[in-house]
Design an enzyme around this catalytic site. Sequence first.
Site, short mmCIF file in Angstrom:
data_model
loop_
_atom_site.label_atom_id
_atom_site.label_comp_id
_atom_site.label_asym_id
_atom_site.label_seq_id
_atom_site.Cartn_x
_atom_site.Cartn_y
_atom_site.Cartn_z
N LYS A 114 0.82 -1.21 0.00
CA LYS A 114 0.00 0.00 0.00
C LYS A 114 0.85 1.25 0.00
O LYS A 114 0.48 2.26 -0.60
CB LYS A 114 -0.97 0.01 1.19
CG LYS A 114 -2.13 -0.94 0.99
CD LYS A 114 -3.28 -0.61 1.91
CE LYS A 114 -4.46 -1.55 1.66
NZ LYS A 114 -5.49 -1.45 2.68
N LYS A 196 -3.70 -12.12 -7.16
CA LYS A 196 -5.03 -12.32 -6.57
C LYS A 196 -6.05 -11.33 -7.16
O LYS A 196 -5.68 -10.24 -7.59
CB LYS A 196 -4.97 -12.19 -5.04
CG LYS A 196 -4.82 -10.79 -4.54
CD LYS A 196 -5.24 -10.63 -3.08
CE LYS A 196 -5.23 -9.14 -2.79
NZ LYS A 196 -5.58 -8.69 -1.51
N LYS A 199 -10.23 -5.64 -5.82
CA LYS A 199 -11.12 -4.56 -6.27
C LYS A 199 -10.33 -3.32 -6.68
O LYS A 199 -10.84 -2.45 -7.35
CB LYS A 199 -12.16 -4.22 -5.21
CG LYS A 199 -11.62 -3.92 -3.84
CD LYS A 199 -12.76 -3.84 -2.81
CE LYS A 199 -12.30 -4.23 -1.43
NZ LYS A 199 -13.36 -4.56 -0.51
P1 TYM Z 1 -10.52 -6.74 2.77
O1 TYM Z 1 -11.62 -5.76 2.93
O2 TYM Z 1 -9.41 -6.42 1.84
O3 TYM Z 1 -11.10 -8.13 2.30
C1 TYM Z 1 -12.17 -8.77 2.97
C2 TYM Z 1 -11.96 -10.26 2.98
O4 TYM Z 1 -11.88 -10.78 1.65
C3 TYM Z 1 -10.71 -11.60 1.52
N1 TYM Z 1 -10.22 -11.53 0.14
C4 TYM Z 1 -10.01 -12.60 -0.65
N2 TYM Z 1 -10.20 -13.91 -0.45
C5 TYM Z 1 -9.91 -14.74 -1.47
N3 TYM Z 1 -9.46 -14.33 -2.68
C6 TYM Z 1 -9.27 -13.02 -2.93
N4 TYM Z 1 -8.85 -12.64 -4.14
C7 TYM Z 1 -9.55 -12.09 -1.89
N5 TYM Z 1 -9.49 -10.74 -1.81
C8 TYM Z 1 -9.90 -10.41 -0.55
C9 TYM Z 1 -9.72 -11.01 2.52
O5 TYM Z 1 -8.73 -11.93 2.87
C10 TYM Z 1 -10.64 -10.66 3.68
O6 TYM Z 1 -10.86 -11.78 4.48
N6 TYM Z 1 -7.75 -6.01 6.87
C11 TYM Z 1 -8.93 -6.68 6.36
C12 TYM Z 1 -10.20 -6.28 7.07
C13 TYM Z 1 -10.19 -6.46 8.54
C14 TYM Z 1 -10.30 -7.67 9.24
C15 TYM Z 1 -10.29 -7.33 10.62
C16 TYM Z 1 -10.35 -8.99 8.85
C17 TYM Z 1 -10.14 -5.46 9.47
N7 TYM Z 1 -10.21 -5.98 10.72
C18 TYM Z 1 -10.34 -8.30 11.62
C19 TYM Z 1 -10.43 -9.96 9.85
C20 TYM Z 1 -10.43 -9.62 11.20
C21 TYM Z 1 -9.08 -6.33 4.89
O7 TYM Z 1 -8.58 -5.35 4.43
O8 TYM Z 1 -9.92 -7.15 4.20
#
Ligand code: TYM
Length: 331
Positions: A114, A196, A199
């Site tokens: 990032k 991967k 978005k």
């Molecule tokens: P975020 O918002 O980027 O993504 C949400 C969830 O989607 C999963 N994910 C994927 N899984 C499989 N293939 C992909 N291509 C893919 N892209 C995204 C992510 O692994 C995630 O589970 N930091 C986290 C949000 C967060 C969080 C937390 C998660 C904040 N606090 C506490 C768990 C526990 C994030 O940015 O996810």
Amino acid sequence: MDRKPVIFSGIQPTGTFTLGNYMGAIKNWVKLQDDYRCVYSVVDLHSVTIRQEPKILRENTMRAYALLLACGVDPEKSVLFVQSHVPTHAEAAWLLGCYTPYGELGRMTQFKDKSAAHSENINAGLFTYPVLQIADILLYNASLVPVGEDQRQHLELSRNTAIRFNGIYGDTFVVPEPYIQKEGGKIMSLQEPAKKMSKSDATPKAYISVLDPPDTMIKKFKSAVTDSGTDVAYRPGKDGVNNLITIYGLITGKTIEETEAEFKGKGYGDFKLAVGEAVANHLKPVQDEYYRLMDDRAYLEACWKQGAEKAFAISSRTLEKARKKVGLLKR
Ligand code: TYM
């Protein structure tokens, strides 16, 4: 008293949810609701580490909340709230930041990625982002955290901080485990299948948005990058086809062998169309429910208000315990 273990997970309200978010995380959130006490959050405070347009962030937060409901998160079974509505998270993040080494934070690949992508705005929040995530998880004493593969490193950090804190003050926090499915834990880009699905990809053809109209989804699958072969077969190195077989399996429940048998003698064209149609049909009811909910603002507001109250009650108890251990004067 209900003794089921606790699950926590969160998702950022930036832009749209992709098929990766859905397969890697949300699908499991829904599945786990019957066997665990689940707490799920739209983590808007995490999103402000990147510059956001205020009006769009508000809109996206509401949309993300509605979309989680539409995907099947049930507010009668689970706690579903907006992170910034529950002030314990920011307070716990401060405390836990004092137990998370600078060196460990600097090793986070998401921070490195990032900061490279937003070199004009490498702020302190971007660096301490994982500490807020640690607070999210530890405040609910979650033992399992359903996420995609890309969150494994942040989960490891949460474990380290919980263990360090418990080591100093005695048992305070539950040490969480990641819950990452072998299939679906990493859904790949449709255009660059070694990367991967994300978005933030500049090419919309590379990802499926859960809200893409069905014919757009089918078109995107039709133009998915595969290789020069023709066999629908799961083989090392054939990332594009492997990814489509994985997606098809997750939607239809078919094993790799069953999918290979179904498309034996047919080309990639037929297969891509079938995957596109399967995904579009699967997501159609989710989309219908989403648009219905978006017309019912009063229901959404009541839902997130109730979610925040429940989340505050649970997280305050844990925070109070931690405050006391550290030596902060009772308020
Ligand atoms: P975020 O918002 O980027 O993504 C949400 C969830 O989607 C999963 N994910 C994927 N899984 C499989 N293939 C992909 N291509 C893919 N892209 C995204 C992510 O692994 C995630 O589970 N930091 C986290 C949000 C967060 C969080 C937390 C998660 C904040 N606090 C506490 C768990 C526990 C994030 O940015 O996810």
